[in-house]
Design an enzyme around this catalytic site. Structure first.
Site, PDB file in Angstrom:
ATOM      1  N   LYS A   1       0.878  -1.185   0.000  1.00 20.84           N
ATOM      2  CA  LYS A   1       0.000   0.000   0.000  1.00 20.84           C
ATOM      3  C   LYS A   1       0.914   1.233   0.000  1.00 20.84           C
ATOM      4  CE  LYS A   1      -1.917   2.940   2.137  1.00 20.84           C
ATOM      5  NZ  LYS A   1      -1.663   4.374   1.815  1.00 20.84           N
TER       6      LYS A   1
ATOM      7  N   GLY B   1       6.804   4.962   8.289  1.00 25.09           N
ATOM      8  CA  GLY B   1       6.027   6.194   8.273  1.00 25.09           C
ATOM      9  C   GLY B   1       6.190   6.936   9.586  1.00 25.09           C
ATOM     10  N   SER B   2       5.194   7.721   9.940  1.00 20.42           N
ATOM     11  CA  SER B   2       5.326   8.584  11.112  1.00 20.42           C
ATOM     12  C   SER B   2       5.091   7.802  12.410  1.00 20.42           C
ATOM     13  CB  SER B   2       4.319   9.731  11.012  1.00 20.42           C
ATOM     14  OG  SER B   2       3.014   9.193  11.016  1.00 20.42           O
TER      15      SER B   2
ATOM     16  N   GLU C   1      10.143  16.106  14.902  1.00 15.13           N
ATOM     17  CA  GLU C   1      10.577  15.882  13.519  1.00 15.13           C
ATOM     18  C   GLU C   1       9.878  16.889  12.601  1.00 15.13           C
ATOM     19  OE1 GLU C   1       9.119  12.395  11.346  1.00 15.13           O
ATOM     20  OE2 GLU C   1      11.185  12.025  10.717  1.00 15.13           O
TER      21      GLU C   1
ATOM     22  N   CYS D   1      14.150  10.242   6.634  1.00 15.72           N
ATOM     23  CA  CYS D   1      13.973   9.820   8.029  1.00 15.72           C
ATOM     24  C   CYS D   1      15.256   9.962   8.825  1.00 15.72           C
ATOM     25  CB  CYS D   1      13.461   8.393   8.086  1.00 15.72           C
ATOM     26  SG  CYS D   1      14.532   7.231   7.238  1.00 15.72           S
TER      27      CYS D   1
ATOM     28  N   GLY E   1       2.450   4.785  13.181  1.00 12.83           N
ATOM     29  CA  GLY E   1       3.048   3.532  13.662  1.00 12.83           C
ATOM     30  C   GLY E   1       2.371   3.047  14.938  1.00 12.83           C
TER      31      GLY E   1
ATOM     32  N   GLU F   1       9.222   1.192  11.118  1.00  6.93           N
ATOM     33  CA  GLU F   1      10.355   2.103  10.869  1.00  6.93           C
ATOM     34  C   GLU F   1       9.784   3.511  10.885  1.00  6.93           C
ATOM     35  OE1 GLU F   1      13.244   0.949  10.861  1.00  6.93           O
ATOM     36  OE2 GLU F   1      12.739  -1.152  10.612  1.00  6.93           O
TER      37      GLU F   1
HETATM   38  P1  NAD Z   1       2.414   8.582   7.461  1.00  4.24           P
HETATM   39  O1  NAD Z   1       2.553   7.849   8.746  1.00  4.24           O
HETATM   40  O2  NAD Z   1       1.484   9.720   7.388  1.00  4.24           O
HETATM   41  O3  NAD Z   1       1.978   7.586   6.285  1.00  4.24           O
HETATM   42  C1  NAD Z   1       2.729   6.444   5.965  1.00  4.24           C
HETATM   43  C2  NAD Z   1       1.832   5.424   5.312  1.00  4.24           C
HETATM   44  O4  NAD Z   1       0.878   4.974   6.259  1.00  4.24           O
HETATM   45  C3  NAD Z   1       1.041   5.934   4.115  1.00  4.24           C
HETATM   46  O5  NAD Z   1       0.995   4.923   3.124  1.00  4.24           O
HETATM   47  C4  NAD Z   1      -0.338   6.171   4.698  1.00  4.24           C
HETATM   48  O6  NAD Z   1      -1.376   6.073   3.746  1.00  4.24           O
HETATM   49  C5  NAD Z   1      -0.430   5.042   5.698  1.00  4.24           C
HETATM   50  N1  NAD Z   1      -1.380   5.259   6.796  1.00  4.24           N
HETATM   51  C6  NAD Z   1      -1.752   6.444   7.346  1.00  4.24           C
HETATM   52  N2  NAD Z   1      -2.638   6.224   8.345  1.00  4.24           N
HETATM   53  C7  NAD Z   1      -2.813   4.883   8.428  1.00  4.24           C
HETATM   54  C8  NAD Z   1      -3.582   4.037   9.263  1.00  4.24           C
HETATM   55  N3  NAD Z   1      -4.376   4.532  10.239  1.00  4.24           N
HETATM   56  N4  NAD Z   1      -3.528   2.703   9.083  1.00  4.24           N
HETATM   57  C9  NAD Z   1      -2.731   2.188   8.129  1.00  4.24           C
HETATM   58  N5  NAD Z   1      -1.990   2.928   7.286  1.00  4.24           N
HETATM   59  C10 NAD Z   1      -2.020   4.268   7.443  1.00  4.24           C
HETATM   60  O7  NAD Z   1       3.903   9.010   7.066  1.00  4.24           O
HETATM   61  P2  NAD Z   1       4.366   9.895   5.824  1.00  4.24           P
HETATM   62  O8  NAD Z   1       4.011  11.317   6.111  1.00  4.24           O
HETATM   63  O9  NAD Z   1       3.905   9.255   4.568  1.00  4.24           O
HETATM   64  O10 NAD Z   1       5.961   9.699   5.870  1.00  4.24           O
HETATM   65  C11 NAD Z   1       6.811  10.488   6.622  1.00  4.24           C
HETATM   66  C12 NAD Z   1       7.242   9.748   7.868  1.00  4.24           C
HETATM   67  O11 NAD Z   1       7.893   8.529   7.517  1.00  4.24           O
HETATM   68  C13 NAD Z   1       8.282  10.534   8.651  1.00  4.24           C
HETATM   69  O12 NAD Z   1       7.964  10.486  10.027  1.00  4.24           O
HETATM   70  C14 NAD Z   1       9.571   9.787   8.381  1.00  4.24           C
HETATM   71  O13 NAD Z   1      10.556   9.939   9.359  1.00  4.24           O
HETATM   72  C15 NAD Z   1       9.095   8.377   8.275  1.00  4.24           C
HETATM   73  N6  NAD Z   1      10.083   7.538   7.580  1.00  4.24           N
HETATM   74  C16 NAD Z   1      10.814   6.615   8.313  1.00  4.24           C
HETATM   75  C17 NAD Z   1      11.794   5.824   7.691  1.00  4.24           C
HETATM   76  C18 NAD Z   1      12.609   4.801   8.470  1.00  4.24           C
HETATM   77  O14 NAD Z   1      13.266   3.961   7.855  1.00  4.24           O
HETATM   78  N7  NAD Z   1      12.582   4.821   9.787  1.00  4.24           N
HETATM   79  C19 NAD Z   1      12.024   5.980   6.318  1.00  4.24           C
HETATM   80  C20 NAD Z   1      11.267   6.924   5.608  1.00  4.24           C
HETATM   81  C21 NAD Z   1      10.297   7.697   6.251  1.00  4.24           C
END
Ligand code: NAD
Length: 502
Positions: A199, A252-253, A405, A308, A257, A274
């Protein structure tokens, strides 16, 4: 600050014809309409204009995709494929991606806004390195024999462990480096013999859909990789809740998470997270400042700070503070801003208007709390969501701009006296993803490394994710690791077998 103009005529023919096609979901090796028939716009962040429409997958689409993945998992074509054939298939997939690297780099420019040459060479380069590294694993996944001898009176045993695919993997990925993070999930899943439902982020669905086409071209069997584009609250949650999914691999965030971890508890899924970071950069007074400054700049302004592991909090030993800040500000001011498709762009826009406003909110709060912008500090008028590369000096350690962040081109700089203070400052956030140390005294550096609570420490270098090196966070930056042999462990279950011999 001036911004260069966008020019869609630079698109190579592969990218252009992809954009002209109607986008669909990849389920069971077929391109299908979403169950609801809805779509959403994909916006080019350098112009604010829609460049494509993507299907808005919902719970019904996720259910179809998970069923297809579950069937593929037990289909002899995949289940019984020889490990060496799986390895060959993964290399073939890499060859096909490599042949389309330029086009994929341009796709990332339109999706994320990053300079397409960086997309092509750094991001797709890492996609290829990851896929080829993981292609080495299918033939090397082993268990062990364990001598439990006469474990019961008069009874002898032969005992061993075996690693098996964990099952259907639900991979949920963010928008900042979408192809790379998708491959960090797909490659170990394939290596371990799993099947996958991916996804992608609703902000950047294009690259993943093209990757799906290339997977089919390479001969990945139907149902092994499924791609459902859509929103987190619809497709994402449905994937996490689905009882047919054995593992969720999320990047993601932190907030998402945590929500995913809670939802996954209902079906007790195996979860890796992550998450975000607020990574410290510690510069000791014997560091080579002229070498460090451009690398620190790359580490925070690369991909407009939407990384990230970006080094976003600089702590400089007092004696070299002014010189370091001056050098870094010069680097920031020298960057050329422009759309990803322009070959001279060094830094692109932020991914969306909403994200630009969020980043500007942090900068303004940092200035109000006493920080001084020695470079940048403003957004750029006109089309596109640009924010100047910004160096904020001496905001309070407790301020939001230091603690949270920002995920934009903003670095804070604070002086410290001795290494004790460096470790204290470095550890003073809820994150623990990456960290950086610059210096030349090996003993001092080695004393500092174990004191820093972070999943990665980069010494005298900018960030460099290598497929053989596990990457993941301490503290609230996550659970589990991507990459390396560690990732293979996360995509397998360990089975214990005890055979009575008499
Ligand atoms: P986000 O958490 O908003 O979204 C990430 C993904 O999760 C998207 O595909 C989104 O559609 C999905 N999502 C959102 N709500 C959800 C839910 N309730 N249930 C299931 N899926 C859901 O993050 P973002 O804004 O897309 O990305 C930025 C974040 O990602 C930053 O915090 C960054 O640090 C982190 N990141 C971490 C790493 C790592 O390796 N640690 C790498 C890249 C990015």
């Amino acid at each position: 600050m001036n911004v260069m103009a966008n020019d869609m005529s630079r698109l190579v023919s592969g990218a252009r014809s992809f954009l002209e096609r109607d986008q669909k979901l990849l389920i069971d090796g077929e391109w299908v309409e979403s169950a609801g028939g809805d779509t959403f716009d994909v916006i080019d962040p350098s112009s604010g204009e829609a460049v494509a429409k993507a299907p808005r997958g919902n719970a019904d689409d996720i259910d179809r995709a998970v069923r297809a993945a579950a069937e593929a998992l037990n289909d002899p074509a995949w289940r019984d494929m020889q490990p060496s054939d799986r390895e060959r298939l993964m290399h073939r997939f890499a060859d096909v991606i490599e042949a389309h690297a330029e086009e994929l780099g341009q796709m990332e420019a339109l999706d994320v806004g990053m300079p397409s040459l960086i997309g092509q060479h750094a991001e797709v380069g890492n996609v290829l390195a990851t896929l080829r590294y993981m292609a080495g694993w299918p033939t090397k996944i082993t268990g062990e024999t364990i001598d439990i001898g006469n474990a019961l009176p008069e009874k002898r045993f032969f005992a061993y462990t075996a690693r098996e695919p964990v099952g259907v993997v639900g991979a949920i990925v963010p928008w900042n480096v979408p192809l790379m993070i998708a491959m960090w999930k797909i490659a170990p899943a394939l290596a371990a013999g799993c099947t996958i439902v991916l996804k992608p982020s609703e902000v950047t669905p294009l690259g993943a859909l093209r990757l799906g086409e290339l997977a089919l071209d390479a001969g990945v069997p139907p149902g092994v990789i499924n791609i459902v584009t859509g929103f987190g609250a619809e497709a994402g949650e449905a994937l996490v809740a689905h009882p047919g999914v054995a593992k969720i691999s999320f990047t993601g965030s932190v907030a998402t998470g945590k929500a995913i971890n809670k939802l996954a508890t209902d079906t007790l899924k195996n979860v890796t997270l992550e998450l975000g970071g607020k990574s410290p950069v510690v510069l000791l007074d014997d560091a080579d400042v002229d070498r460090a400054a451009p690398a620190i700049a790359r580490g925070i302004f690369g991909n407009s700070g939407q990384v990230c592991v970006a080094g976003s909090r600089l702590y400089v030993q007092s004696g070299v503070f002014d010189r370091t800040v001056e050098r870094l500000a010069k680097e920031a001011r020298s960057l050329k801003l422009g759309p990803g498709l322009h070959p001279e762009s060094q830094m692109g826009p932020l991914v969306s208007a909403q994200h630009r406003d969020r980043v500007m909110g942090y900068i303004e709060a940092g200035l109000n709390e006493g920080g001084e912008a020695v470079a940048g500090g403003k957004s750029v008028d006109g089309p596109g969501y640009y924010v100047e590369p910004t160096v904020l000096v001496r905001p309070p350690q407790s301020s939001a701009v230091v603690q949270e962040e920002i995920f934009g081109p903003v670095i804070t700089a604070i002086p410290f006296d001795g290494p004790e203070d460096a470790a204290r400052f470095a550890n003073d956030t809820s994150y623990g993803l990456a960290s950086y140390v610059w210096g030349s005294d090996v003993q001092r550096i080695h004393q500092l490394i174990p004191r820093i609570r972070a999943g990665s420490v980069f010494v005298n270098t900018s960030p460099f994710p290598h497929p053989a090196m596990p990457l993941g966070g301490y503290k609230q930056s996550g659970i589990g690791k991507d990459l390396g042999e560690e990732a293979i462990r996360h995509y397998t279950e360990l089975k214990s077998v005890m055979i009575g011999l008499n």
